[in-house]
Scaffold this motif. Structure first.
Motif, PDB file in Angstrom:
ATOM      1  N   ALA A  92       0.994  -1.227   0.022  1.00 15.35           N
ATOM      2  CA  ALA A  92      -0.013  -0.070   0.133  1.00 15.35           C
ATOM      3  C   ALA A  92       0.997   1.306   0.016  1.00 15.35           C
ATOM      4  CB  ALA A  92      -1.050  -0.064   1.107  1.00 15.35           C
ATOM      5  N   ILE A  93       1.950   1.047   0.206  1.00 18.57           N
ATOM      6  CA  ILE A  93       2.994   2.125   0.099  1.00 18.57           C
ATOM      7  C   ILE A  93       3.739   2.468  -1.329  1.00 18.57           C
ATOM      8  CG2 ILE A  93       5.374   3.225   1.209  1.00 18.57           C
ATOM      9  CD1 ILE A  93       4.923   1.551   3.857  1.00 18.57           C
ATOM     10  N   THR A  94       3.415   3.723  -1.891  1.00 20.27           N
ATOM     11  CA  THR A  94       4.139   4.052  -3.103  1.00 20.27           C
ATOM     12  C   THR A  94       5.367   4.249  -2.772  1.00 20.27           C
ATOM     13  OG1 THR A  94       2.058   5.023  -3.918  1.00 20.27           O
ATOM     14  CG2 THR A  94       4.012   5.514  -5.361  1.00 20.27           C
ATOM     15  N   CYS A  95       6.333   3.453  -3.654  1.00 20.58           N
ATOM     16  CA  CYS A  95       7.747   3.934  -3.550  1.00 20.58           C
ATOM     17  C   CYS A  95       8.339   4.950  -4.124  1.00 20.58           C
ATOM     18  CB  CYS A  95       8.478   2.495  -4.321  1.00 20.58           C
ATOM     19  SG  CYS A  95      10.212   2.438  -3.907  1.00 20.58           S
ATOM     20  N   GLY A  96       9.331   5.575  -3.921  1.00 23.08           N
ATOM     21  CA  GLY A  96       9.894   6.525  -4.652  1.00 23.08           C
ATOM     22  C   GLY A  96      10.439   6.358  -5.889  1.00 23.08           C
ATOM     23  N   GLU A 118      18.150   4.143  -1.185  1.00 23.80           N
ATOM     24  CA  GLU A 118      18.129   5.442  -2.000  1.00 23.80           C
ATOM     25  C   GLU A 118      17.381   5.258  -3.225  1.00 23.80           C
ATOM     26  OE1 GLU A 118      19.691   8.020  -1.204  1.00 23.80           O
ATOM     27  OE2 GLU A 118      21.329   7.575   0.204  1.00 23.80           O
ATOM     28  N   ASN A 119      16.665   6.402  -3.587  1.00 25.13           N
ATOM     29  CA  ASN A 119      15.810   6.611  -4.845  1.00 25.13           C
ATOM     30  C   ASN A 119      14.597   5.616  -4.434  1.00 25.13           C
ATOM     31  OD1 ASN A 119      17.354   8.417  -6.338  1.00 25.13           O
ATOM     32  ND2 ASN A 119      18.706   6.580  -6.746  1.00 25.13           N
ATOM     33  N   SER A 173      17.683  14.647  -0.611  1.00 22.44           N
ATOM     34  CA  SER A 173      17.453  14.757   0.675  1.00 22.44           C
ATOM     35  C   SER A 173      15.995  14.889   0.863  1.00 22.44           C
ATOM     36  CB  SER A 173      17.853  15.987   0.909  1.00 22.44           C
ATOM     37  OG  SER A 173      17.345  17.248   0.264  1.00 22.44           O
ATOM     38  N   ASN A 174      15.130  14.376  -0.137  1.00 25.77           N
ATOM     39  CA  ASN A 174      13.520  14.116  -0.048  1.00 25.77           C
ATOM     40  C   ASN A 174      13.194  13.078   0.374  1.00 25.77           C
ATOM     41  OD1 ASN A 174      12.932  17.036  -1.378  1.00 25.77           O
ATOM     42  ND2 ASN A 174      13.863  16.108  -3.200  1.00 25.77           N
ATOM     43  N   LEU A 175      12.423  13.060   1.536  1.00 30.56           N
ATOM     44  CA  LEU A 175      11.825  11.546   1.986  1.00 30.56           C
ATOM     45  C   LEU A 175      10.596  11.268   1.237  1.00 30.56           C
ATOM     46  CD1 LEU A 175      12.387  12.602   5.670  1.00 30.56           C
ATOM     47  CD2 LEU A 175      13.883  11.206   4.251  1.00 30.56           C
ATOM     48  N   MET A 176      10.592  10.174   0.769  1.00 30.80           N
ATOM     49  CA  MET A 176       9.515   9.604   0.248  1.00 30.80           C
ATOM     50  C   MET A 176       8.705   8.823   1.053  1.00 30.80           C
ATOM     51  SD  MET A 176      10.761  10.956  -2.401  1.00 30.80           S
ATOM     52  CE  MET A 176       9.485  10.700  -3.551  1.00 30.80           C
ATOM     53  N   ASP A 177       7.414   8.291   0.509  1.00 30.33           N
ATOM     54  CA  ASP A 177       6.375   7.715   1.321  1.00 30.33           C
ATOM     55  C   ASP A 177       6.842   6.461   2.128  1.00 30.33           C
ATOM     56  OD1 ASP A 177       4.669   9.408   0.335  1.00 30.33           O
ATOM     57  OD2 ASP A 177       3.543   7.859  -0.744  1.00 30.33           O
ATOM     58  N   PRO A 178       7.943   5.421   1.661  1.00 28.89           N
ATOM     59  CA  PRO A 178       8.412   4.505   2.432  1.00 28.89           C
ATOM     60  C   PRO A 178       9.604   4.890   3.569  1.00 28.89           C
ATOM     61  CG  PRO A 178       8.704   3.948   0.134  1.00 28.89           C
ATOM     62  CD  PRO A 178       8.578   5.540   0.270  1.00 28.89           C
TER      63      PRO A 178
END
Length: 168
Positions: free
Chosen positions: A18-22, A56-57, A63-68
């Motif tokens: 359910a978590i969209t990856c970066g 990473e990615n 430096s941007n944090l993604m959903d996961p």
């Protein structure tokens, strides 16, 4: 292989599908299910160094944090608790630090809240001094925790000579 077992348990506590990856930029949306699988694969390979490209990615882009990010922080802490090799610990401590210090303050604070659960692991890493890199990463992570300022200063007085020049 304690780290693998702990990561498997922790991974089961999150709905990675359910978590969209970066890595899911554009119209194609990918789940983050591959993040714990990749970490487990690397830990099972008897690594001396883990690296960070498993997150990473995916959990962080620059430096941007993604959903996961928050769930990935919990995986890194679980792996660290299994007391892997010093190079792996250094990489895991780095991951904890960068996820706890990302640009999205609300997500970074949530990551730091997860990281706070391992505070004595970081002090132990600093005191054990098996690796200057791991000790430095532990020190840097602890320095993000305002509530640890007094205790960290006391540890710094004792262990400063073991730290890299820039942290003395």
């Amino acid at each position: 292989m304690r780290s693998v077992e702990l990561v498997r348990i922790e991974a089961g506590l999150h709905d990675w599908a359910a978590i969209t990856c970066g890595c899911a930029w554009g119209p194609n949306r990918y789940s983050a299910e591959h993040i714990p699988l990749e970490l487990i694969r690397r830990l099972e390979g008897d690594p001396q160094d883990l690296g960070t490209d498993w997150m990473e990615n995916h959990a962080r882009i620059q430096s941007n944090l993604m959903d996961p990010a928050v769930a990935t922080t919990s995986l890194a802490l679980a792996a660290l608790a299994g007391r892997p090799a010093a190079g792996v610990r250094q990489d895991l401590l780095y991951v904890l630090g960068v996820l706890s210090g990302g640009e999205q303050r609300d997500v970074a604070e949530a990551c730091l809240d997860v990281a706070r659960q391992g505070v004595w692991l970081y002090y132990e890493e600093l005191a054990a001094f098996e690796s200057v890199g791991a000790s430095a990463e532990a020190y840097e992570l602890l320095s993000q925790m305002d509530e640890q300022a007094e205790r960290l200063a006391a540890y710094h007085r004792v262990y400063r000579d073991r730290l890299p020049e820039d942290l003395r």
